[in-house]
Design a protein around this motif. Structure first.
Motif, PDB file in Angstrom:
ATOM      1  N   ALA A   1       0.838  -1.203   0.000  1.00 56.79           N
ATOM      2  CA  ALA A   1       0.000   0.000   0.000  1.00 56.79           C
ATOM      3  C   ALA A   1       0.871   1.250   0.000  1.00 56.79           C
ATOM      4  CB  ALA A   1      -0.919  -0.006   1.218  1.00 56.79           C
TER       5      ALA A   1
ATOM      6  N   GLU B   1       3.802   1.578  -1.366  1.00 51.86           N
ATOM      7  CA  GLU B   1       4.346   1.740  -2.718  1.00 51.86           C
ATOM      8  C   GLU B   1       3.271   2.261  -3.675  1.00 51.86           C
ATOM      9  OE1 GLU B   1       6.031  -1.961  -3.875  1.00 51.86           O
ATOM     10  OE2 GLU B   1       7.666  -1.884  -2.404  1.00 51.86           O
ATOM     11  N   THR B   2       2.040   1.757  -3.509  1.00 56.65           N
ATOM     12  CA  THR B   2       0.941   2.204  -4.366  1.00 56.65           C
ATOM     13  C   THR B   2       0.662   3.683  -4.162  1.00 56.65           C
ATOM     14  OG1 THR B   2      -0.078   0.006  -4.333  1.00 56.65           O
ATOM     15  CG2 THR B   2      -1.498   1.864  -4.929  1.00 56.65           C
TER      16      THR B   2
ATOM     17  N   GLU C   1       3.107   5.658  -6.109  1.00 60.53           N
ATOM     18  CA  GLU C   1       2.846   5.603  -7.547  1.00 60.53           C
ATOM     19  C   GLU C   1       1.724   6.545  -7.944  1.00 60.53           C
ATOM     20  OE1 GLU C   1       2.011   1.522  -8.287  1.00 60.53           O
ATOM     21  OE2 GLU C   1       4.104   0.869  -8.048  1.00 60.53           O
ATOM     22  N   ARG C   2       0.700   6.662  -7.095  1.00 55.20           N
ATOM     23  CA  ARG C   2      -0.430   7.564  -7.396  1.00 55.20           C
ATOM     24  C   ARG C   2       0.020   9.009  -7.494  1.00 55.20           C
ATOM     25  NH1 ARG C   2      -4.182   5.039  -2.913  1.00 55.20           N
ATOM     26  NH2 ARG C   2      -5.122   3.268  -3.987  1.00 55.20           N
TER      27      ARG C   2
END
Length: 211
Positions: free
Chosen positions: A201, A203-204, A207-208
């Motif tokens: 989460a 890392e996500t 990325e967003r």
């Protein structure tokens, strides 16, 4: 010999030249020639400044008929549209619209008829500009709303970058405690805890916010 010219302005992918010609012919106009501009704005670009719009001023002669789907094809700028129609009328050109079957010419000399004609031209030109400005405002509002939605979807911006995230993960893998990791990275203990609890989460979230 007089001629009937259809002027079409195709400013978006949803509009087509063929559609405007078919509409005119179905309304009973016998079109001798089509003059068209593609991908131009009727609000910011005057008729005389468009490549094919300029041709109309060179081609049209006394007795000719200029057909447009509606006055917004000539433009969406009030001053330009009213000046253009009046200029054509002074030249003896008749301007006709497919929608509402309006006819504008300079043949009348009755002051009351002239006043009604000029008022109608002004009203239609003003309506065209108002519609264009309303559309642009709606587009701006839609873009702003989309950006706001995207920001909400991305959630809160992470307080760490990719390098810091990697350092947290490396120290956690070595068994370092939350306090030690927080001190080394400058993050709060709560943030360190969340990263350790769900690395994917974390890392996500990065990325967003990368784009």
């Amino acid at each position: 010999m007089s001629q009937t010219i259809l002027y079409a302005r195709v400013s978006t992918a949803d509009q087509t030249l063929d559609h405007q010609r078919v509409q005119a012919e179905e309304a009973g106009f016998k079109i001798d020639e089509v003059v068209a501009d593609h991908g131009v704005s009727g609000l910011s670009c005057n008729l005389a400044d468009r490549p094919q719009g300029r041709r109309l001023f060179d081609k049209l002669r006394r007795g000719d008929v200029l057909v447009v789907r509606w006055v917004d094809r000539l433009g969406r700028n009030y001053q330009d549209v009213t000046d253009t129609i009046r200029d054509f009328m002074r030249r003896g050109v008749v301007v006709r619209t497919v929608i509402n079957n309006m006819t504008f010419d300079g043949a009348t000399t009755d002051p009351m008829q002239e006043a009604v004609r000029d008022a109608l031209i002004a009203f239609m030109a003003a309506t065209a500009q108002a519609q264009a400005e309303a559309t642009k405002e709606a587009q701006r509002a839609g873009i702003a709303a989309a950006k706001a939605d995207a920001k909400r979807y991305r959630g809160k911006k992470p307080t760490y970058d990719a390098a810091t995230l990697t350092l947290v993960q490396e120290m956690a893998a070595k068994g370092e405690g939350n306090s030690a990791i927080a001190k080394a990275t400058g993050l709060s203990r709560q943030t360190v805890f969340r990263i350790k609890a769900d690395p994917a989460a974390a890392e996500t979230a990065l990325e967003r916010w990368a784009s």
